[in-house]
Design an enzyme around this catalytic site. Structure first.
Site, PDB file in Angstrom:
ATOM      1  N   HIS A  77     -16.020   4.787   7.711  1.00 20.92           N
ATOM      2  CA  HIS A  77     -15.433   6.127   7.606  1.00 20.92           C
ATOM      3  C   HIS A  77     -16.517   7.183   7.797  1.00 20.92           C
ATOM      4  O   HIS A  77     -17.627   7.057   7.277  1.00 20.92           O
ATOM      5  CB  HIS A  77     -14.783   6.316   6.234  1.00 20.92           C
ATOM      6  CG  HIS A  77     -13.511   5.551   6.065  1.00 20.92           C
ATOM      7  ND1 HIS A  77     -12.329   5.930   6.678  1.00 20.92           N
ATOM      8  CD2 HIS A  77     -13.233   4.426   5.364  1.00 20.92           C
ATOM      9  CE1 HIS A  77     -11.377   5.072   6.349  1.00 20.92           C
ATOM     10  NE2 HIS A  77     -11.902   4.152   5.562  1.00 20.92           N
ATOM     11  N   ALA A  79     -25.707 -16.298   0.512  1.00 18.14           N
ATOM     12  CA  ALA A  79     -24.513 -15.953  -0.258  1.00 18.14           C
ATOM     13  C   ALA A  79     -24.696 -14.612  -0.970  1.00 18.14           C
ATOM     14  O   ALA A  79     -25.750 -14.327  -1.533  1.00 18.14           O
ATOM     15  CB  ALA A  79     -24.217 -17.053  -1.270  1.00 18.14           C
ATOM     16  N   LYS A 118     -32.470  -8.687   3.835  1.00 17.14           N
ATOM     17  CA  LYS A 118     -33.799  -8.669   4.455  1.00 17.14           C
ATOM     18  C   LYS A 118     -34.169 -10.084   4.853  1.00 17.14           C
ATOM     19  O   LYS A 118     -33.626 -11.073   4.335  1.00 17.14           O
ATOM     20  CB  LYS A 118     -34.825  -8.104   3.483  1.00 17.14           C
ATOM     21  CG  LYS A 118     -34.552  -6.668   3.062  1.00 17.14           C
ATOM     22  CD  LYS A 118     -35.592  -6.170   2.088  1.00 17.14           C
ATOM     23  CE  LYS A 118     -35.310  -4.726   1.669  1.00 17.14           C
ATOM     24  NZ  LYS A 118     -36.316  -4.231   0.702  1.00 17.14           N
TER      25      LYS A 118
END
Length: 237
Positions: A164, A211, A231
């Protein structure tokens, strides 16, 4: 040959046909579990036979679970050996439609949504061969999404190809529109459970997403990334 060995042999042969590769079931798996699997697959196959002609194209075997919701099936093309498990939602209402390759699995409770509102339909989705999407994953097709071959997508993974706009504080965010750069996921990638892939990201071949990570920037091939924001943790090569 015992009854359990016979059922195991039949189940292995079935999955070799479905997956078109070697498939071996451990001997300790009980016969009742194998019988349940065969029964489930039989009903999925029958539903697939009933609904396959609703789609634009289905190239081969098609397995369809219980309470599967399909939107705009005529804009969806399916390859060979596609399995849609119970309670999934597959939405084909987008500009370029949805194309899914061979040996595709969409597990229970997962959602592929191509259009949220009719005034702003999504662009399109392409999924390659040998792709598995685990339970309760969400793919929001606004910009174009491309997923390569041999990709593993874990449970609760979220992929959303839009953002958005919100730069003008004097205007409602919902009135400022969206940016849609799209998302590309290369071949042989693994997206770990609960990770999030945001719009504009390109994930290179052979990359692993840890995860729970939130990926906001491009990921180089054969790297392992993790964290919020993600990262580089190490190189695979």
């Amino acid at each position: 040959m015992s009854q359990q060995s016979f059922i195991r042999s039949i189940t292995e042969k079935l999955y070799r046909v479905i997956k078109r590769e070697k498939y071996t079931i451990p001997e300790w798996v009980p016969g009742d579990a194998l019988a349940y699997e065969l029964s489930t697959r039989m009903w999925m196959f029958l539903r697939g036979c009933l609904y396959r002609f609703s789609f634009s194209k289905v190239k081969g075997l098609f397995f369809m679970g219980h309470q599967v919701r399909i939107r705009s099936a005529k804009r969806i093309q399916l390859g060979k050996n596609v399995s849609l498990h119970d309670h999934v939602y597959l939405d084909g209402l987008c500009q370029d439609g949805v194309t899914i390759g061979d040996n595709f699995t969409l597990r229970e409770g997962s959602i592929i949504e191509s259009t949220g509102v009719l005034s702003a339909p999504g662009i399109g989705l392409i999924i390659g061969n040998n792709v598995g999407i685990s339970q309760h994953a969400f793919i929001g097709v606004r910009g174009k999404i491309s997923i390569g071959d041999n990709v593993i997508i874990g449970p609760y993974v979220k992929i959303y190809a839009a953002n958005h706009n919100f730069d003008n504080p004097d205007q409602l965010i919902r009135e400022q529109g969206e940016s849609r750069q799209g998302i590309t996921i290369g071949n042989d990638c693994w997206l770990g459970a609960g990770c999030t892939i945001l719009d504009g990201v390109h994930i290179g071949e052979g990359a692993v997403i840890a995860a729970g990570s939130v990926v906001t920037k491009n990921v180089h091939p054969y790297t392992v990334v993790g964290g919020i924001p993600a990262k580089v943790l190490k190189e695979r090569k």
